[in-house]
Design a protein around this motif. Structure first.
Motif, mmCIF file in Angstrom:
data_model
loop_
_atom_site.group_PDB
_atom_site.id
_atom_site.type_symbol
_atom_site.label_atom_id
_atom_site.label_comp_id
_atom_site.label_asym_id
_atom_site.label_seq_id
_atom_site.Cartn_x
_atom_site.Cartn_y
_atom_site.Cartn_z
ATOM 1 N N LEU A 81 -57.648 -5.739 -5.824
ATOM 2 C CA LEU A 81 -58.291 -4.523 -5.362
ATOM 3 C C LEU A 81 -57.258 -3.408 -5.274
ATOM 4 O O LEU A 81 -56.232 -3.557 -4.610
ATOM 5 C CB LEU A 81 -58.923 -4.766 -3.990
ATOM 6 N N ILE A 82 -57.518 -2.293 -5.966
ATOM 7 C CA ILE A 82 -56.555 -1.190 -6.010
ATOM 8 C C ILE A 82 -57.271 0.144 -5.826
ATOM 9 O O ILE A 82 -58.466 0.271 -6.073
ATOM 10 C CB ILE A 82 -55.757 -1.176 -7.338
ATOM 11 N N VAL A 83 -56.501 1.150 -5.408
ATOM 12 C CA VAL A 83 -56.972 2.529 -5.308
ATOM 13 C C VAL A 83 -56.076 3.356 -6.214
ATOM 14 O O VAL A 83 -54.852 3.365 -6.061
ATOM 15 C CB VAL A 83 -56.890 3.056 -3.858
ATOM 16 N N LYS A 84 -56.672 4.042 -7.178
ATOM 17 C CA LYS A 84 -55.929 4.877 -8.129
ATOM 18 C C LYS A 84 -56.797 6.042 -8.568
ATOM 19 O O LYS A 84 -58.013 6.047 -8.390
ATOM 20 C CB LYS A 84 -55.539 4.071 -9.393
ATOM 21 N N ARG A 85 -56.167 7.016 -9.215
ATOM 22 C CA ARG A 85 -56.915 8.115 -9.820
ATOM 23 C C ARG A 85 -57.301 7.688 -11.233
ATOM 24 O O ARG A 85 -56.457 7.262 -12.018
ATOM 25 C CB ARG A 85 -56.088 9.395 -9.871
ATOM 26 N N LEU A 86 -58.578 7.786 -11.536
ATOM 27 C CA LEU A 86 -59.083 7.421 -12.858
ATOM 28 C C LEU A 86 -58.962 8.632 -13.783
ATOM 29 O O LEU A 86 -59.487 9.706 -13.478
ATOM 30 C CB LEU A 86 -60.544 6.989 -12.755
ATOM 31 N N VAL A 87 -58.232 8.466 -14.862
ATOM 32 C CA VAL A 87 -58.124 9.532 -15.869
ATOM 33 C C VAL A 87 -58.354 8.900 -17.244
ATOM 34 O O VAL A 87 -58.227 7.691 -17.412
ATOM 35 C CB VAL A 87 -56.745 10.249 -15.837
ATOM 36 N N TYR A 88 -58.715 9.732 -18.171
ATOM 37 C CA TYR A 88 -58.930 9.236 -19.539
ATOM 38 C C TYR A 88 -57.920 9.895 -20.468
ATOM 39 O O TYR A 88 -57.739 11.098 -20.440
ATOM 40 C CB TYR A 88 -60.355 9.536 -20.006
ATOM 41 N N ARG A 89 -57.256 9.058 -21.260
ATOM 42 C CA ARG A 89 -56.319 9.533 -22.289
ATOM 43 C C ARG A 89 -56.792 8.973 -23.607
ATOM 44 O O ARG A 89 -56.902 7.751 -23.749
ATOM 45 C CB ARG A 89 -54.900 9.067 -21.986
ATOM 46 N N GLU A 90 -57.104 9.854 -24.524
ATOM 47 C CA GLU A 90 -57.634 9.454 -25.829
ATOM 48 C C GLU A 90 -58.851 8.542 -25.655
ATOM 49 O O GLU A 90 -58.966 7.498 -26.288
ATOM 50 C CB GLU A 90 -56.547 8.774 -26.663
ATOM 51 N N SER A 91 -59.731 8.923 -24.742
ATOM 52 C CA SER A 91 -60.983 8.220 -24.435
ATOM 53 C C SER A 91 -60.784 6.843 -23.815
ATOM 54 O O SER A 91 -61.725 6.067 -23.722
ATOM 55 C CB SER A 91 -61.859 8.104 -25.682
ATOM 56 N N LYS A 92 -59.563 6.522 -23.390
ATOM 57 C CA LYS A 92 -59.299 5.228 -22.763
ATOM 58 C C LYS A 92 -58.974 5.450 -21.287
ATOM 59 O O LYS A 92 -58.232 6.362 -20.941
ATOM 60 C CB LYS A 92 -58.136 4.522 -23.453
ATOM 61 N N PRO A 93 -59.527 4.583 -20.396
ATOM 62 C CA PRO A 93 -59.242 4.753 -18.968
ATOM 63 C C PRO A 93 -57.808 4.378 -18.617
ATOM 64 O O PRO A 93 -57.257 3.405 -19.128
ATOM 65 C CB PRO A 93 -60.236 3.806 -18.295
#
Length: 140
Positions: A94-106
């Protein structure tokens, strides 16, 4: 990380609330100090049936204002989008992170330069549990 379920059967408690903002600079002598009440449930929780709490652990999200032992308010009804802070299960952790997409990949991005981003590969298993909407932390 400890998960704390929201108990929707409890009635919101209303606390005294002074409508006038608390000045962090110069105080306005004409401020209106009318006392009202405020429910933290109504202020912090948008979707009670889909909300739960968790306690943060570690320093990787300090840049987002999330510190060790803070209480996170998580909304499962929101669809996670790029830039959201999420709580997720990654390969059983279980983790807490900021979800971002780079080249359509999470990518799961920390908010502390001492922690590298987690670039997911095809063999990793990611299950986003919800979007962190609020953080509660003590000042002392």
């Amino acid at each position: 990380m400890k998960l704390v379920p929201l108990i929707p059967e409890l009635k919101p408690v209303k606390y005294p609330y002074y409508r006038s903002p608390a000045a962090c600079g110069f105080v306005s002598p004409a401020a209106d100090y009318l006392q009202e009440t405020l429910s933290l449930d109504q202020l912090l929780i948008r979707h009670p049936a889909a909300t739960f709490f968790a306690r943060a652990q570690g320093q990787s999200m300090e840049g987002a204002g999330i510190f060790n032992e803070d209480i996170l308010i998580i909304d499962r009804s929101l669809t996670p989008k790029s830039g959201d802070v999420v709580i997720a299960l990654l390969d059983g952790e279980l983790i807490v992170k900021r979800l971002v997409y780079r080249e359509s990949k999470p990518v799961l991005q920390s908010e502390n330069p001492d922690y590298p981003p987690i670039v997911l590969d095809s063999e990793q298993n990611l299950d986003v549990w919800g979007v962190v909407t609020e953080v509660v932390h003590h000042l002392r």
